[in-house]
Write a protein that holds these residues in place. Sequence first.
Motif, PDB file in Angstrom:
ATOM      1  N   GLY A   1       0.750  -1.170  -0.323  1.00 28.06           N
ATOM      2  CA  GLY A   1       0.458  -0.217   0.342  1.00 28.06           C
ATOM      3  C   GLY A   1       0.460   1.164  -0.170  1.00 28.06           C
ATOM      4  O   GLY A   1       0.931   2.412  -0.802  1.00 28.06           O
ATOM      5  N   MET A   2       1.702   1.705   0.458  1.00 29.19           N
ATOM      6  CA  MET A   2       2.886   2.455   1.038  1.00 29.19           C
ATOM      7  C   MET A   2       3.260   2.814  -0.349  1.00 29.19           C
ATOM      8  O   MET A   2       3.794   3.875  -0.814  1.00 29.19           O
ATOM      9  CB  MET A   2       4.072   1.959   2.316  1.00 29.19           C
ATOM     10  N   ARG A   3       3.837   1.091  -1.368  1.00 26.39           N
ATOM     11  CA  ARG A   3       4.268   1.606  -2.845  1.00 26.39           C
ATOM     12  C   ARG A   3       3.404   2.287  -3.360  1.00 26.39           C
ATOM     13  O   ARG A   3       3.604   3.378  -4.520  1.00 26.39           O
ATOM     14  CB  ARG A   3       4.657  -0.038  -3.019  1.00 26.39           C
ATOM     15  N   THR A   4       1.937   1.791  -3.616  1.00 22.45           N
ATOM     16  CA  THR A   4       0.869   2.026  -4.414  1.00 22.45           C
ATOM     17  C   THR A   4       0.522   3.444  -3.650  1.00 22.45           C
ATOM     18  O   THR A   4       0.368   4.619  -4.833  1.00 22.45           O
ATOM     19  CB  THR A   4      -0.158   1.577  -3.921  1.00 22.45           C
ATOM     20  N   ILE A   5       1.071   4.281  -3.016  1.00 28.58           N
ATOM     21  CA  ILE A   5       1.037   5.872  -3.257  1.00 28.58           C
ATOM     22  C   ILE A   5       2.282   6.222  -3.409  1.00 28.58           C
ATOM     23  O   ILE A   5       1.546   7.471  -3.782  1.00 28.58           O
ATOM     24  CB  ILE A   5       0.801   5.880  -1.122  1.00 28.58           C
ATOM     25  N   ARG A   6       3.417   5.623  -3.033  1.00 32.67           N
ATOM     26  CA  ARG A   6       4.102   6.400  -4.168  1.00 32.67           C
ATOM     27  C   ARG A   6       4.070   6.915  -5.295  1.00 32.67           C
ATOM     28  O   ARG A   6       4.299   7.784  -5.838  1.00 32.67           O
ATOM     29  CB  ARG A   6       5.548   5.802  -3.494  1.00 32.67           C
ATOM     30  N   ARG A   7       3.338   5.394  -5.826  1.00 30.77           N
ATOM     31  CA  ARG A   7       3.790   5.255  -7.415  1.00 30.77           C
ATOM     32  C   ARG A   7       2.095   6.449  -7.641  1.00 30.77           C
ATOM     33  O   ARG A   7       2.695   6.571  -8.782  1.00 30.77           O
ATOM     34  CB  ARG A   7       3.547   4.289  -7.422  1.00 30.77           C
ATOM     35  N   GLN A   8       1.398   6.897  -7.345  1.00 26.21           N
ATOM     36  CA  GLN A   8       0.232   7.442  -7.769  1.00 26.21           C
ATOM     37  C   GLN A   8       0.552   8.798  -7.007  1.00 26.21           C
ATOM     38  O   GLN A   8       0.090   9.704  -7.741  1.00 26.21           O
ATOM     39  CB  GLN A   8      -1.179   7.353  -7.021  1.00 26.21           C
ATOM     40  N   GLY A   9       1.710   9.614  -6.639  1.00 27.02           N
ATOM     41  CA  GLY A   9       2.368  10.757  -5.964  1.00 27.02           C
ATOM     42  C   GLY A   9       1.563  11.249  -5.323  1.00 27.02           C
ATOM     43  O   GLY A   9       1.441  12.606  -5.173  1.00 27.02           O
ATOM     44  N   ALA A  10       1.645  10.592  -4.186  1.00 28.15           N
ATOM     45  CA  ALA A  10       0.371  10.873  -3.125  1.00 28.15           C
ATOM     46  C   ALA A  10       1.437  10.967  -2.172  1.00 28.15           C
ATOM     47  O   ALA A  10       2.342   9.993  -2.156  1.00 28.15           O
ATOM     48  CB  ALA A  10      -0.728   9.903  -2.707  1.00 28.15           C
ATOM     49  N   THR A  11       1.062  11.226  -0.815  1.00 30.53           N
ATOM     50  CA  THR A  11       1.785  11.373   0.368  1.00 30.53           C
ATOM     51  C   THR A  11       0.147  10.237   1.661  1.00 30.53           C
ATOM     52  O   THR A  11      -0.918  10.217   1.474  1.00 30.53           O
ATOM     53  CB  THR A  11       1.950  12.211   0.836  1.00 30.53           C
ATOM     54  N   MET A  12       1.115  10.176   2.734  1.00 31.57           N
ATOM     55  CA  MET A  12      -0.655   9.986   3.631  1.00 31.57           C
ATOM     56  C   MET A  12      -1.789  10.778   3.987  1.00 31.57           C
ATOM     57  O   MET A  12      -2.288  10.911   3.958  1.00 31.57           O
ATOM     58  CB  MET A  12       0.645   9.630   4.610  1.00 31.57           C
ATOM     59  N   SER A  13      -0.166  12.184   3.685  1.00 32.41           N
ATOM     60  CA  SER A  13      -1.495  13.481   4.664  1.00 32.41           C
ATOM     61  C   SER A  13      -1.818  14.076   3.061  1.00 32.41           C
ATOM     62  O   SER A  13      -2.884  15.161   3.230  1.00 32.41           O
ATOM     63  CB  SER A  13      -0.987  14.500   4.611  1.00 32.41           C
ATOM     64  N   THR A  14      -1.992  13.127   2.441  1.00 32.56           N
ATOM     65  CA  THR A  14      -2.630  13.900   0.893  1.00 32.56           C
ATOM     66  C   THR A  14      -3.675  14.183   0.843  1.00 32.56           C
ATOM     67  O   THR A  14      -4.718  15.502   0.269  1.00 32.56           O
ATOM     68  CB  THR A  14      -2.999  13.160  -0.515  1.00 32.56           C
TER      69      THR A  14
END
Length: 473
Positions: A56-69
Amino acid sequence: MTDSSETRRTRICTAGPNLCLVAQLLEDPMLGIFAAVALVVISISFAYLWVMFFAGMRTIRRQGATMSTLSDTKYEDPYIDEPGTFHTYFLIPCLDEEKVIGATTKALAGSPHSTTIVIDDASDDRTREVAYENGGDNVIVLSRTLPNARLGKGEALNDAVRLVRELVAERGQDTEEVLVVVMDADGRLSDGAMSQVLPLFDDPTVGGVQLAVRIRNRHSFLTRYQDFHFWSSTSVTQFGRAQTGTVSLGGNGQFSRLSALNEAGEKPWSESLTEDLDLCVTLALRGWKLTTTPNAAVEQQGVETISTLFRQRRRWFQGHMAMAKRIPEIWKTPSLPNIRALELSAYILTPWVTILPWSILFHWAVLGMIFDGGVFFAFVTSSATLLAGLVFWYLLTLGPVFVNAWVYYKRDDKHEFWISMLHSHCFPLINYLAFAAVWSALARLLKGQNGWEKTRRVDEAVPAPGAETAVPA
């Protein structure tokens, strides 16, 4: 003189907790079986959780997002920067939803590319009138009447998708460019959600997208807990399932390509209590990829009483557990990649191989400590060894709470970290509700009880034009 078994075990335990455990296993075969089962359950749970979490962390990074998006996003206008690439049909099943349907249809009325279909399932209140009053010209109310109404959410959705097919044919639209979106009557999409979701369907292999869920009325401990559950590690592990293309569809914020639903049959949704999960498996078996995005979300009400939460979770567990019957079908489908088959099976079996066994093992361990505590804590020879033992126990049993607290804190930066820690430490307590719900669900399965229990809504006023929606603290 030969030492007794108890004396030998006590002496060994004074050397340390690890040797104590070995001694107990050697002396007590039942304890050995217990330890082996517990090890398997814990290993499966931890392996699945952490693999999905880091994916999931990888998906967040690959879609140009962060935890606080999405930490400070609003849920008012989903059409900001909407690309006009798809026609969308929103399906909203309703049974006595006049308290919330007005605000929902009003929020969905702002696009020339969308049509909102309110499925009035023989409501006894003003659901129909309120929907028309607030939804404008793009609202269609599909009225179902008894005895053909109130047969479950799946049947209501199947009736609506039949209407969608008729409208698409009349309007000359391409089914590949038509999306069907299932929303709850209290659902709200985040600002700009359509600009984040629609481009995912530019991939012709994507058949469905599911958004993460936030709880809107998070002003009490119970509703805040529900938000914590949906918005912490649960959402991150759901992002992780995007790596295998097997993201689980939910009943709110569920996007599907019409051509994929057509492949699922005349009636894509089943009579299952979790018709959304059933559809997820059906689409995966037909080769469609199911994904998500961390850049958009859907908001809904949380339930405000323990009894209602129990009934809701029991229904979810029962439908989820019943899905185990589809596992042979999953593994008999040669076109389904092994990684997708494995992930789908692991997810479906979660109540069976983790929650049910753990509800027994946890209490077995607690009772063992109470009735055999003298031997279990025989390694304690000083305050230092006692402290070391307590720290080890804490990290082993409550270690994941730090991860949950950190994730929730980052994704909802309106609260201090210690508040997130407080909610995270309540997980073991709230787990008792899950234990009760899963056993009650099992009992209903065995009795063949499949009745649907509706979740009652909290009254919400329709926002006035230009008014800002306050987010509860």
